[in-house]
Design a protein around this motif. Structure first.
Motif, short mmCIF file in Angstrom:
data_model
loop_
_atom_site.label_atom_id
_atom_site.label_comp_id
_atom_site.label_asym_id
_atom_site.label_seq_id
_atom_site.Cartn_x
_atom_site.Cartn_y
_atom_site.Cartn_z
N UNK A 192 0.83 -1.21 0.00
CA UNK A 192 0.00 0.00 0.00
C UNK A 192 0.87 1.26 0.00
N UNK A 193 1.97 1.22 0.73
CA UNK A 193 2.86 2.39 0.74
C UNK A 193 3.39 2.67 -0.67
N UNK A 194 3.67 1.55 -1.42
CA UNK A 194 4.22 1.72 -2.76
C UNK A 194 3.17 2.28 -3.72
N UNK A 195 1.96 1.81 -3.59
CA UNK A 195 0.93 2.14 -4.59
C UNK A 195 0.13 3.41 -4.24
N UNK A 196 -0.10 3.66 -2.92
CA UNK A 196 -1.01 4.73 -2.50
C UNK A 196 -0.73 6.08 -3.20
N UNK A 197 0.55 6.51 -3.32
CA UNK A 197 0.77 7.83 -3.93
C UNK A 197 0.32 7.92 -5.38
N UNK B 285 -5.12 0.32 2.62
CA UNK B 285 -4.40 -0.90 2.99
C UNK B 285 -5.39 -2.01 3.30
N UNK B 286 -6.51 -1.63 3.96
CA UNK B 286 -7.54 -2.63 4.27
C UNK B 286 -8.13 -3.23 2.99
N UNK B 287 -8.18 -2.39 1.92
CA UNK B 287 -8.70 -2.90 0.64
C UNK B 287 -7.70 -3.87 0.00
N UNK B 288 -6.42 -3.61 0.23
CA UNK B 288 -5.41 -4.47 -0.39
C UNK B 288 -5.24 -5.81 0.34
N UNK B 289 -5.55 -5.81 1.64
CA UNK B 289 -5.30 -7.00 2.46
C UNK B 289 -5.93 -8.27 1.87
#
Lengths: 712, 299
Positions: free
Chosen positions: A20-25, A37-41
């Motif tokens: 999530x840190x990599x993709x969020x931006x 992050x909850x969506x990616x889990x």
């Protein structure tokens, strides 16, 4: 053993956090990173399970790729960052205890599948969204188009159904569109389709029409309104009220011209016809009074230096023709006269109009109107000279013409016409069949006469009349025997007017009856006063002479009025002498004489006034109830000279002798000298009046004279 | 029927729309090439524009949740644009089913798109109207049907007021809307500003020019000017702040620097104030907000 799954879950969390840190931006999501992050889990869990599944299924990778797109990770970087992350950490965090080589191979295949799934989902989503927005745009345009269609349909209905003609042309004048009403006005398409506005010039166009047009197409004017004629293919003329407007685009640049036309042809024809009917005489077709006055007004306002001439014609004896031959014949005669008059209008600036009945008027505005108008009058007389044939009869028509000529700007039309009318009557009273020129003095006399006539009734009410008395003197002893009552009018403007100025007018209007009664009342009252002053004098009582007009003589109330007045004042009938002119009695029927007989029987004296002026029927004297003759002043005038005309002396002597033989007293008027008085006394006249004794005066004067006479 | 040559043109989708540009910045495909060209041109000057849009969306999401926490379940979103994801009705109805939402936009495409998205949503609708004519919005059947103006409403003016020039009296329009609202209502507002944009002045001006070219001038206002729109409202903590700093839920290190551009704030209508202004508004009922043709929501 129990720590194992917990440790795996923990590692899965750590993988998800890194992912999530990599993709969020690079996502577009409005979620926070924690939410993201909850969506990616669950996606990480799916990959983890796929990695370690008994039977490997790469389709799980496709589903995860598609789920990324669902989570709004649509940017290409979202995929590459995801793949980088999974490549580095998926086997590391989720492949614990497995065959590393096999796991890496599975991880690779999952990445390939994820890329494919991402691409497929992104493509599907892109196409779907493109479809959605295109549909939305289409619908929006549909809504606008529908609204436009509805509005256009309404405008089209207005355009097509309008009773008014509508046309649209470009700025070069090319006709682009027109509606049914305009087509009907123009009669056919050939004058409209593909034509240019400039071809519609018409000879009747006012000069400003095309100037306004040019201003409009140049964009200097937004609209104009004119009256304009168009030629129809069939040669007829279409008249319109034309309104042209400039149509501009949204930026204000001129684009088209819009013409609205109202067909006024019928209205115009009707107007012209009504105008013609209103200004022309239906019988003869000549201009009527209205049009004549318009022209006369115009001529009289032509400005300094212009002159005008006018002939006012009235047929002589037209009433007789009408009465004897009937109105139809009279009308035909008028039509023929009108034609002849029209043919007399030969010079420019001449017109003839029928004012009504048998009255016509001709007008000339020629420069030399003085000569022109007499020429015109002569031409009219000549034109009437030839007899007119009506119903097999030759009728000779004569006319009387009043001619007025003068400089314009001095008199109003009404004044000019009145002068012409007066002058025409002068021609008529001079025997007719002639023309007379207007004369300001003659006009003034008539005008004054007219003014006096209209002022008479009010004058009696306002007490503007008064009476003067002229003594009647006995020639034998010089004593005052009575007086003649003479009525005067104290006119507010004209001063004191004698009876000759207004008695004929009063006779004419019938006012003589009340006026005569007023004079009688006043005179009888005066007689009573005199009588009271002289009391029971031995001398004969003063008598009052009052003139009786022919009109009064025929008035049924004469006897009764006279009796009432005498009784009211307590005056004996023999104190009154009524003077009647000879001309009023000569040849009068018995019923006219009847009242005089009755008055005479009552004791009222009747004197025959102005005796000798008319056709004196001496034989007639016998049957008249008169007791005195008043010799006209023409007999006494010749006696002012010395020696007097012997023939006159003989005549007077004869008359006196005759009168006395009929038991009539003789009074002479107009005695101005002592010699005259002496002569008349010698001739046997009984009484006299005239300036030699006294001029007419107030009643007090007479009283003084009588007293002087009595004492002298 | 042949179209008369003098008839007005229909709507023109060859002109870029701020609503569709906004969608493009959010990664959507609800846009046409003209929109994308305009969006890319603006990004040459302000590469962070997508992040600014995202920050707007994120703020709106937080603010809607705040409103729900206040007990407000009625939303009036003016300048709603193309509904892509994370819309007011999704956030509000997701958290509190039955929440009423009325969207307002005057971009006809945005309106028809919204109609399609909301077709089966009983509690949400869209009005084709203009912020500069508040009376038309308030009198619309959709507002009459869905919103009870006697109860508090959350009024959203997110990324719209910077498209309204002062000559169109945005202050008056905002005041007129305020005067129609019940006490306790919220004004949720964001506005573009030069303040906080991490770029030199000339590049910021370039982006403004792009919007000017598509007939939607971008009116940058100072914080002070923006604060004036809250006249009559009590500012909710933390007041008027850069968008990302309004009740943030994301760690500061996760935020893009562009998210700090522009200002966001929420105001609450007090009971006394609403009453006084309602009285005042009655006296000034004749004031009309002028209108020119512009599109919906943008940066």
């Amino acid at each position: 053993v129990t720590a194992q799954p917990q440790g795996a879950e923990d590692r899965l969390r750590r993988l998800t956090t890194i992912w999530s840190r990599a993709v969020f931006p690079v996502t577009s999501t409005s979620l926070t990173r924690a939410e993201f992050e909850e969506q990616l889990l669950p996606l990480a869990r799916r990959l983890s399970e796929a990695l370690r599944a008994g039977r490997f299924d790469a389709a799980e990778g496709e589903a995860v790729g598609a789920a990324l797109v669902e989570a709004h990770c649509t940017a290409p970087e979202a995929l590459s960052r995801s793949l980088d992350c999974l490549d580095a950490y998926l086997v590391l965090y989720c492949g614990e205890g497995g065959d590393q080589e096999a796991l890496r191979a599975r991880c690779s295949r999952l990445q390939h599948a994820m890329a494919a799934g991402f691409a497929r989902a992104l493509r599907r989503r892109t196409l779907a969204e493109q479809e959605t927005i295109a549909q939305a745009a289409l619908r929006a345009q549909g809504v606008v188009a529908q609204a436009l269609h509805a509005s256009e349909a309404r405008f089209r209905a207005v355009f097509e159904g309008a009773a008014i003609g509508i046309g649209i042309a470009d700025l070069e004048g090319n006709v682009l569109q027109y509606n049914g009403a305009l087509l009907r006005m123009f009669g056919s398409e050939q004058n409209l389709r593909g034509r240019n506005v400039r071809e519609w010039a018409h000879p009747e166009d006012a000069p400003h029409i095309w100037r306004l047009y040019e201003e409009l197409v140049r964009g200097e004017r937004d609209h104009y309104r004119v009256e304009k004629a168009f030629s129809r293919p069939d040669g007829t003329v279409l008249w319109t009220n034309l309104t042209v407007s400039l149509l501009r685009d949204a930026d204000g640049t001129p684009q088209y011209q819009l013409a609205l036309m109202e067909d006024t042809t019928e209205r115009r024809l009707l107007h012209l016809r009504l105008r013609y009917e209103a200004t022309h005489d239906a019988l003869t077709g000549l201009p009527n009074r209205t049009l004549f006055f318009e022209r006369l007004d115009k001529a009289l306002n032509a400005g300094e230096g212009h002159r005008f001439g006018l002939c006012y014609l009235d047929l002589d004896g037209f009433k007789t023709i009408n009465d004897s031959l009937g109105h139809a014949a009279g009308d035909r005669l008028l039509v023929e006269v009108a034609d002849r008059l029209q043919s007399c209008m030969t010079a420019p600036g001449e017109m003839v109009a029928r004012l009504g009945g048998d009255e016509f008027v001709a007008l000339t505005t020629a420069a030399d109107s003085r000569r022109q108008v007499e020429d015109l009058a002569l031409r009219i007389m000549n034109a009437l000279g030839t007899p007119i044939r009506i119903d097999g009869r030759e009728l000779t028509v004569r006319g009387s013409i009043g001619v007025v000529e003068g400089a314009v700007g001095e008199r109003s039309a009404a004044e000019v016409l009145r002068s012409a009318d007066i002058t025409m009557y002068r021609a008529k009273s001079a025997g007719g069949n002639r023309f007379e020129r207007a004369d300001p003095e003659a006009d003034a006399r008539v005008i004054t006469r007219h003014g006096l006539t209209t002022a008479l009734p009010a004058a009696l009410d306002r007490g503007e009349f008064f009476i003067e008395y002229q003594p009647l003197v006995h020639l034998g002893d010089g004593s005052v025997r009575g007086a003649e009552a003479l009525v005067r009018w104290l006119h507010p403007q004209h001063g004191v007017l004698g009876p000759d100025r207004f008695i004929p007018l009063a006779e004419h209007t019938g006012l003589i009856v009340p006026l005569g009664r007023w004079v009688l009342e006043q005179s009888v009252r005066q007689a009573r006063e005199w009588r009271e002053r002289h009391g029971g004098d031995t001398a004969a009582p003063l008598r009052i002479n009052v003139n009786l007009s022919p009109c009064q003589l025929r008035h049924p109330g004469l006897v009764q009025d006279t009796v009432e007045i005498l009784e009211h004042e307590g005056v004996a009938p023999d104190a009154l002498c009524l003077e009647v002119t000879e001309s009023a009695l000569i040849g009068a029927e018995d019923e006219v004489l009847e009242p005089l007989h009755r008055l005479a029987e009552m004791g009222v004296d009747i004197a025959l006034d102005d005796f000798g002026t008319g056709y004196s029927n001496l034989a007639n004297l016998r049957r008249l109830p008169v007791s005195a003759l008043k010799l006209d002043r023409s007999f006494t005038q010749s006696m002012q000279r010395f020696p007097a005309d012997p023939v006159d002396l003989k005549i007077v002597e004869g008359i006196v002798a005759l009168a006395h033989s009929l038991d009539l007293a003789v009074t002479v008027e107009g005695v101005e000298t002592g010699a005259q008085a002496e002569q008349l006394r010698i001739l046997g006249c009984d009484t006299a009046q005239g300036w030699y004794y006294a001029r007419p005066g107030p009643p007090e004067r007479l009283h003084e004279l009588a007293l002087a006479d009595a004492t002298g | 029927m042949e179209r008369p040559p003098w008839a007005p043109r229909s709507i023109d989708i060859s002109v870029p729309s701020v609503a569709r540009i906004y969608d493009y910045y959010l990664g959507g495909s609800h846009n046409f090439e003209v929109d994308r060209q305009a969006a890319r041109r603006a990004m040459e000057f302000l590469p962070g524009l997508p992040k600014i849009m995202q920050a707007n969306r994120a703020f709106m999401r937080r603010a809607v949740r705040f409103a729900l926490a206040e007990g407000i379940t009625q939303f009036l979103d003016i300048g709603s644009g193309i509904p892509t994801f994370g819309n007011v009705h999704e956030v509000a109805q997701g958290a509190s089913p039955g929440s009423r939402v009325v969207y307002v936009d005057h971009d006809p495409v945005a309106v028809t798109h919204s109609q399609a998205v909301l077709a089966r949503n009983e509690d949400a609708d869209v009005v084709a109207a203009d912020l500069r004519k508040p009376r038309e919005i308030l009198a619309s059947p959709q507002v009459q049907r869905l919103l009870d103006l006697n109860r508090p409403v959350a009024l959203l003016l997110v990324a719209i007021l910077h498209f309204v020039d002062d000559s169109d009296d945005p202050q008056g329009a905002v005041a007129e809307l305020r005067d129609a609202l019940a006490p306790g209502s919220l004004l949720i507002l964001t506005h573009a500003s030069y303040e906080g944009i991490p770029l030199p002045q000339e590049r910021r001006l370039g982006a403004v020019d792009v919007y000017h070219d598509i007939r939607n001038p971008l009116i940058m206002r100072t914080r002070e000017e923006i604060a004036r729109f809250f006249e009559g409202y009590d500012m909710v903590e933390p007041g008027l702040v850069p968008m990302a700093l309004w009740r943030p839920e994301t760690a500061p290190e996760d935020e893009d620097p562009y998210a700090l551009a522009g200002f966001a704030g929420v105001g609450r209508l007090g009971a006394d104030r609403a009453k006084a202004d309602r009285h005042h508004a009655a006296g000034a009922a004749g004031t009309q907000v002028p209108c020119t043709r512009r599109n919906g929501r943008g940066a």
